[in-house]
Design an enzyme around this catalytic site. Sequence first.
Site: not given
Ligand code: G3I
Length: 346
Positions: A154, A198, A234, A262, A264
């Site tokens: 990105e 990507n 997405h 990715e 969905d």
């Molecule tokens: O691990 C912490 C946890 O300790 C805490 O309690 C909780 C509170 O909000 O947050 C947890 O972290 C989260 C993490 O996912 C694990 O679940 C983050 O807040 C959350 O922001 C994070 O989101 C991820 C996101 O990327 C971040 O930008 C998504 O799971 C993940 O699916 C998403 O993936 C991205 C790709 O890497 C790149 N392309 C877009 C895609 C979707 O956004």
Amino acid sequence: MSYRLFVPVLLSVALASAAPSPTPNPNNIILRDLATPRFFGAAANTSWLYHDKNYTEVISKQFSIFTPENEMKWENIEPEPNSFDFGPADEIVSFAESINAKMRGHNFMWGNQLPPWVNTSLTATELDRALQNHITKVMDHYRGKLYAIDVVNEMISDNTPNETFKDNIWTQKFGEDAVPKALTYARAVDKTPKLYINDYGIEGINSKSDTMYNVVKGFLADGVPLDAVGFQCHFGLNQVPTDLQANLQRFADLGLDVAITELDINLGAAFPGNATALAQQAQNYWEVVNACVSTNRCVSVTVWGVSDDHSWIPLGNPLPWNDIKQPKPAFFAIADAFEGKPEPSA
Ligand code: G3I
């Protein structure tokens, strides 16, 4: 064949084709097999792997390639300078090995999910050293275990054609050298994994994908190491670009692999999804998988998660398995597309 035998045979053929086709038994459909020689993948997540029985069952059976959803991102794998936590990512890599599946690394250079120490006070020289060290240590640790890596994630601007790269710590410190730097460091460590750029919003032919196209074409001309482009996909419901295949093809024609990384389909306003919405979603899945299957150098289709309850999109029911891990119409549409069958009706 005698006339007396021929008539009953004809009759039974006619009756069989008039009868509604039976719903295929999902237990007999293995998408990773149907996808061969391509890979069918999922973003895997250690929050549910081995902790959610039905999730683990589906993920163990249906996929031939995995991307760690969060476990290899910088904030998780190197939270403090030169202090690495490989545990959660190792868990996914070991799981993949146990079922003879491949791995995609994700990712090295991104503006998000960076620990504060990377994102704030480092000078350009310090950040450069940190980037090279990060890439080197992670790739050394996973030597021989990664089929591909989203080295760069990105980085193309959403404000093309006025701006080429996003404004983030990488471009602030390195300018236009940022992306080539990451790719060059990665290739220097290990020549085997396929190195990817990507991105999202580059799936159709548009200003952002034109920018990406020109960037990667320039890299190839300049000898910057790059093997492939990942198209995240997405999408919202009924938003698959009609020129997706043509767009994949133009990148493939540069001599690059391409992959759906990715996928969905967010139901959006149609959430939670009646039969019509789920049928439209299935069509959309078919369209994306079919675009990949129709492109010689499209090597994989990865869905971003497995089941709706564990998706990063809370109210979108965007995945091929529902909350209780039952296959949705999208699952059958993916199978059809991999098998070269026509688009399902909505
Ligand atoms: O691990 C912490 C946890 O300790 C805490 O309690 C909780 C509170 O909000 O947050 C947890 O972290 C989260 C993490 O996912 C694990 O679940 C983050 O807040 C959350 O922001 C994070 O989101 C991820 C996101 O990327 C971040 O930008 C998504 O799971 C993940 O699916 C998403 O993936 C991205 C790709 O890497 C790149 N392309 C877009 C895609 C979707 O956004």
